[in-house]
Enzyme design. Structure first.
Site, short mmCIF file in Angstrom:
data_model
loop_
_atom_site.label_atom_id
_atom_site.label_comp_id
_atom_site.label_asym_id
_atom_site.label_seq_id
_atom_site.Cartn_x
_atom_site.Cartn_y
_atom_site.Cartn_z
N ILE A 18 -35.82 81.81 -6.88
CA ILE A 18 -35.50 82.89 -5.92
C ILE A 18 -34.78 82.33 -4.69
CG2 ILE A 18 -36.42 84.82 -4.57
CD1 ILE A 18 -36.99 85.21 -7.53
N ARG A 75 -47.92 83.94 11.35
CA ARG A 75 -46.99 85.02 11.00
C ARG A 75 -47.53 85.83 9.82
NH1 ARG A 75 -41.47 83.26 9.39
NH2 ARG A 75 -41.48 85.48 9.03
N ASP A 133 -43.54 83.50 -3.26
CA ASP A 133 -44.40 83.32 -2.09
C ASP A 133 -45.72 82.61 -2.43
OD1 ASP A 133 -42.53 84.48 -0.52
OD2 ASP A 133 -43.60 86.36 -0.19
N SER A 162 -33.29 92.19 -4.92
CA SER A 162 -33.61 91.89 -3.52
C SER A 162 -34.62 92.90 -3.01
CB SER A 162 -32.34 91.92 -2.66
OG SER A 162 -32.70 92.06 -1.29
N LYS A 164 -48.79 91.99 4.62
CA LYS A 164 -47.72 91.87 5.62
C LYS A 164 -46.42 92.47 5.09
CE LYS A 164 -45.16 87.96 6.02
NZ LYS A 164 -43.71 88.18 6.10
N ASN A 165 -46.08 92.13 3.83
CA ASN A 165 -44.78 92.53 3.31
C ASN A 165 -44.69 94.02 2.98
OD1 ASN A 165 -43.96 89.94 3.62
ND2 ASN A 165 -43.74 89.47 1.43
N CYS A 189 -37.78 82.60 8.13
CA CYS A 189 -38.13 81.29 7.56
C CYS A 189 -36.88 80.59 7.06
CB CYS A 189 -39.07 81.47 6.37
SG CYS A 189 -40.79 81.68 6.82
N ARG A 239 -30.12 83.01 2.57
CA ARG A 239 -30.57 84.39 2.73
C ARG A 239 -29.52 85.32 3.37
NH1 ARG A 239 -36.74 84.41 4.71
NH2 ARG A 239 -37.07 85.90 3.08
N PRO A 240 -28.44 85.54 2.67
CA PRO A 240 -27.39 86.42 3.21
C PRO A 240 -27.79 87.90 3.18
CG PRO A 240 -26.83 85.70 0.99
CD PRO A 240 -28.12 85.04 1.34
N VAL A 241 -26.89 88.77 3.70
CA VAL A 241 -27.20 90.21 3.71
C VAL A 241 -26.13 91.02 2.95
CG1 VAL A 241 -28.58 90.17 5.83
CG2 VAL A 241 -26.11 90.50 5.98
C1 UD1 Z 1 -38.98 89.39 0.61
C2 UD1 Z 1 -40.31 88.96 1.17
C3 UD1 Z 1 -40.49 87.45 1.00
C4 UD1 Z 1 -40.29 87.07 -0.46
C5 UD1 Z 1 -38.97 87.62 -1.01
C6 UD1 Z 1 -38.82 87.40 -2.50
C7 UD1 Z 1 -40.83 90.49 2.96
C8 UD1 Z 1 -40.99 90.72 4.42
N1 UD1 Z 1 -40.38 89.28 2.59
O1 UD1 Z 1 -37.97 88.74 1.36
O2 UD1 Z 1 -41.79 87.11 1.43
O3 UD1 Z 1 -40.26 85.66 -0.57
O4 UD1 Z 1 -38.90 89.04 -0.76
O5 UD1 Z 1 -39.87 87.97 -3.19
O6 UD1 Z 1 -41.12 91.37 2.16
N2 UD1 Z 1 -30.10 87.83 -1.33
C9 UD1 Z 1 -28.73 87.79 -1.28
N3 UD1 Z 1 -28.08 88.78 -0.59
C10 UD1 Z 1 -28.74 89.79 0.03
C11 UD1 Z 1 -30.15 89.82 -0.04
C12 UD1 Z 1 -30.81 88.82 -0.73
O7 UD1 Z 1 -28.09 86.89 -1.83
O8 UD1 Z 1 -28.10 90.65 0.65
C13 UD1 Z 1 -30.81 86.76 -2.07
C14 UD1 Z 1 -31.69 85.90 -1.15
O9 UD1 Z 1 -30.95 84.90 -0.52
C15 UD1 Z 1 -32.70 85.36 -2.14
C16 UD1 Z 1 -32.87 86.52 -3.14
O10 UD1 Z 1 -31.73 87.36 -2.96
O11 UD1 Z 1 -32.17 84.25 -2.81
C17 UD1 Z 1 -34.13 87.34 -2.94
O12 UD1 Z 1 -34.26 87.70 -1.59
P1 UD1 Z 1 -34.95 89.05 -1.11
O13 UD1 Z 1 -35.72 89.66 -2.24
O14 UD1 Z 1 -33.94 89.89 -0.43
O15 UD1 Z 1 -35.99 88.50 -0.04
P2 UD1 Z 1 -36.47 89.22 1.27
O16 UD1 Z 1 -36.44 90.70 1.08
O17 UD1 Z 1 -35.80 88.65 2.46
#
Ligand code: UD1
Length: 429
Positions: free
Chosen positions: A338, A408, A316, A173, A22-23, A126, A131-133
């Protein structure tokens, strides 16, 4: 709402075909926005998140076609999905769609790179932490985009196109790495991503982008170098096997006991998890067909794990491993580094008799002799499958409610497990 009923205590034996990841599928589908030519993806799993992303891409003007089965195809073969973003008619990704799946936010990178603008709702997904951007926005700004937040939307503009830059992520990330890597393929000049995610899904995406004409070096390591090109072309690419599904079924076999071949599994993508399962007492052998997991009637050893970015133990699989450890002979410690709120399965596992103590990001699991079936509630994708594992290992009947979370990310879970002798069924309504 569908539920899953499990009568625990059955050993598992047989073979489980592992689906496409999926990922990996999600960013690969999003990469179709980078070209006006056709992108064909093979081994695409039939999952709710994939269906939702088809709708999101269709809203941007992407046409898609799913090839049907051919005579002689194996019954469990994934879909072949062809995506064509010849005309992008809308650069807005609306709240109603993006709020249901965080990964859909990643369209911001390709849209901005190709169309020079994107308006994308802040994401949902989820409920496993804030989970900020911020890393995405910092990376896109480094590539020259002007970003505003307006009414819950990220409005990104680069009227003269993006320019290559050095992007250093403060933390690893996965999503930000996918997004900046995709955006940089069409930027002018060179981009260097430092502290990039080195997850196998990043490598799978980069391999596809390279076939599309992108110039990328170092994907799968913390340093990725991308030289921008003027345009990308279409290609055909195969989605790699799902390492999280593989680890989940390996843990299910370790929990319930038995002997199962995980077909098409790629051991190099989940070595840390396989090592932990081996330490717990299961036997793992690599074969040409995949990975064979056996556990005889001897008990489980307690094993401590800490979740980390790849190649560490994946977050995961944390919930699933905790389900396994609930029946270990002794105490294990599980640290989640994480996501800050990824222990929602703990109170549900407790309903089955698990003895788990939480302290911030640390869980202490005191193994118990028996789990007893109960009604439980799925709270997120990976948590819900940990309840299935616990249910398989428990005495009596377990009913997992809210299984839409499972749909999902796990394709035909009940069929795959019941084909190996599990007493599991889906109850509708
Ligand atoms: C992806 C995976 C998810 C997995 C995660 C970590 C997919 C579709 N999802 O999620 O299954 O659990 O990787 O391996 O591939 N963060 C920030 N700011 C940002 C982006 C991230 O602070 O702008 C933080 C997040 O809150 C989290 C950490 O970084 O604590 C890791 O998140 P990230 O690797 O970005 O996870 P996803 O890509 O959403």
């Amino acid at each position: 709402m569908d539920r899953i009923r499990i009568e625990g205590g059955r050993r598992l034996s047989g073979a489980i075909p592992i689906s496409g990841a999926k990922n990996a599928t999600l960013p690969l589908m999003i990469a179709s926005l980078l070209t006006d030519q056709k992108l064909t993806l093979e081994n695409v799993p039939a999952l709710a998140d994939v269906a939702l992303l088809k709708r999101i891409l269709a809203n941007h003007g992407v046409d898609y076609m799913v090839s049907g089965k051919r005579a002689g195809d194996a019954p469990n073969i994934g879909e072949t999905l062809t995506l064509s973003a010849e005309n992008i008619v809308d650069t807005t990704a609306p709240y109603e769609l993006v709020s249901r799946m965080r990964a859909s936010f990643w369209v911001v990178g390709p849209l901005l790179a190709r169309m020079r603008e994107a308006r994308v709702s802040l994401p949902g997904g989820c409920a496993i932490g804030t989970r900020p951007v911020d890393f995405f926005l910092m990376g896109l700004e480094a590539l020259g985009a002007k970003i505003d937040i307006e009414g819950g939307y990220v409005v990104a503009k680069a009227p003269k196109g993006l320019s290559g830059a050095r992007v250093h992520f403060p933390h690893v990330s996965v999503g930000a790495t996918h997004t900046i890597m995709m955006a940089a393929t069409l930027a002018k000049g060179e981009t260097l991503i430092e502290n990039a995610a080195s997850e196998p899904e990043v490598r799978n995406l980069a391999d596809c982008l390279i076939k599309m004409g992108a110039k990328i070096d170092g994907a799968g390591t913390p340093k990725i170098r991308i030289s921008g090109v003027d345009a990308l072309q279409g290609t055909t690419h195969r989605v790699l096997s799902d390492r999280i599904e593989t680890g989940t079924y390996a843990m299910a076999v370790a929990a319930a006991g038995g002997d199962v071949l995980l077909e098409h599994a790629e051991p190099g993508t989940l070595q840390a998890a396989l090592d932990a399962i081996t330490q717990a007492g299961a036997e793992i052998t690599e074969t040409n067909a995949g990975i064979r997991v056996c556990r005889n009637s001897s008990g489980l050893n307690p094993v401590d794990i800490t979740t980390e970015p790849f190649p560490g133990f994946p977050t995961d699989l944390q919930a699933q491993f905790m389900a396994l450890m609930t029946r270990a002979k002794g105490t294990s410690h599980i640290r989640e580094t994480i996501f800050e709120n990824r222990f929602m399965h703990v109170q549900e596992l407790a309903r089955l008799g698990a003895d788990i103590h939480l302290d911030g990001q640390d869980a202490t699991v005191h193994g118990v002799e028996h789990l007893k079936g109960a009604q439980v509630m799925a709270t997120d994708l990976r948590a819900s499958v940990s309840l299935v594992i616990a249910g398989l290992a428990a005495e009596g009947e377990t009913e997992v409610n809210r299984v839409y979370h499972l749909d999902r990310g796990f394709e035909r879970l009940e069929q795959k497990l019941s084909a190996c002798g599990a007493d599991i069924e889906r109850l509708s309504g």
